[in-house]
Design an enzyme around this catalytic site. Structure first.
Site, mmCIF file in Angstrom:
data_model
loop_
_atom_site.group_PDB
_atom_site.id
_atom_site.type_symbol
_atom_site.label_atom_id
_atom_site.label_comp_id
_atom_site.label_asym_id
_atom_site.label_seq_id
_atom_site.Cartn_x
_atom_site.Cartn_y
_atom_site.Cartn_z
ATOM 1 N N LYS A 76 1.012 -1.249 -0.185
ATOM 2 C CA LYS A 76 0.146 -0.137 0.086
ATOM 3 C C LYS A 76 0.993 1.320 0.102
ATOM 4 O O LYS A 76 0.538 2.170 -0.694
ATOM 5 C CB LYS A 76 -0.907 -0.128 1.293
ATOM 6 C CG LYS A 76 -1.836 1.042 1.403
ATOM 7 C CD LYS A 76 -2.678 0.918 2.261
ATOM 8 C CE LYS A 76 -3.900 1.833 2.682
ATOM 9 N NZ LYS A 76 -4.806 1.816 3.540
ATOM 10 N N ASN A 106 -0.809 9.295 -4.906
ATOM 11 C CA ASN A 106 -1.477 10.233 -4.045
ATOM 12 C C ASN A 106 -1.021 11.676 -4.367
ATOM 13 O O ASN A 106 -1.851 12.576 -4.310
ATOM 14 C CB ASN A 106 -1.610 9.844 -2.608
ATOM 15 C CG ASN A 106 -2.605 8.871 -2.315
ATOM 16 O OD1 ASN A 106 -2.622 7.775 -3.081
ATOM 17 N ND2 ASN A 106 -3.187 8.866 -1.115
ATOM 18 N N SER A 118 -7.191 10.135 -6.219
ATOM 19 C CA SER A 118 -6.603 9.756 -4.848
ATOM 20 C C SER A 118 -7.044 10.319 -3.698
ATOM 21 O O SER A 118 -8.045 11.548 -3.812
ATOM 22 C CB SER A 118 -4.869 10.368 -4.738
ATOM 23 O OG SER A 118 -4.834 11.587 -4.463
ATOM 24 N N SER A 119 -7.184 9.947 -2.443
ATOM 25 C CA SER A 119 -7.865 10.349 -1.137
ATOM 26 C C SER A 119 -7.233 11.543 -0.757
ATOM 27 O O SER A 119 -7.662 12.441 -0.141
ATOM 28 C CB SER A 119 -7.745 9.435 -0.192
ATOM 29 O OG SER A 119 -6.287 9.049 0.103
#
Length: 185
Positions: free
Chosen positions: A58, A66, A128-129
């Site tokens: 991850k 990100n 992306s977050s």
């Protein structure tokens, strides 16, 4: 949806359909009627499942995607199609793998890069977050992503100039231009 499932070799199950709808809602503003309880969690699980399927940790993927997605307000597929952006992302992966190796992880940078491109193909419409957090005016997790890689790199004497730069630029965006400008003058 069926064409995408066939391309990704995913079974058409209720869980997979809900995950596709959840990602669609997250990315497009589409609203499910009636509301599906826990749809955001379903979307998060689907993203994690795609990461696992790509076989890449991850942190490696989040570091690669990100910050760039946030700074460019870009989706993964767009990022993967642009050679200069691909090159930066590959540099991020190589730096992250070098730091992970210094920490004792047995990762191959070329395998990690291939996994990143698999994720971009599977989740091409993903934003992306970190990008979503900036859009909402929220603090991001960039310290735990590129910031962490830069910090661990410094501790091991492993250069991480790209991760360090991306971390600094996202922190600047978090701070907000008007506030940063006012503080500097």
């Amino acid at each position: 949806i069926h064409a995408a499932f066939a391309t990704l070799d995913l079974p058409v199950t209720a869980e997979n359909l809900c995950a596709a709808i959840a990602v669609t809602e997250q990315e497009s503003g589409f609203k499910v009627d009636p509301t599906v309880p826990g749809l955001a969690k379903i979307a998060a699980r689907e993203i994690e499942r795609q990461r696992e399927r790509a076989g890449v940790p991850k942190l490696v993927l989040n570091a690669a995607f990100n910050a760039i997605s946030a700074l460019g307000n870009a989706r993964y597929g767009t990022m993967a199609q642009m050679p200069p952006v691909r090159a930066v992302m590959e540099d991020v992966v190589r730096e992250t793998v070098a730091v992970a190796r210094a920490d004792g992880a047995a990762l191959d940078p070329e395998e990690m890069i291939a996994g990143a491109w698999k994720l971009a193909a599977a989740m091409g419409q993903q934003l992306s977050s970190t990008a979503q957090d900036l859009t909402r005016g929220k603090t991001t997790e960039i310290d735990a992503l590129n910031g962490f890689v830069a910090e661990r790199g410094a501790a091991h004497g492993v250069p991480t100039p790209v991760n360090r730069t991306l971390h600094a630029l996202v922190k600047l965006r978090e701070a907000g231009l008007p506030a940063a400008y006012a503080a500097a003058t």
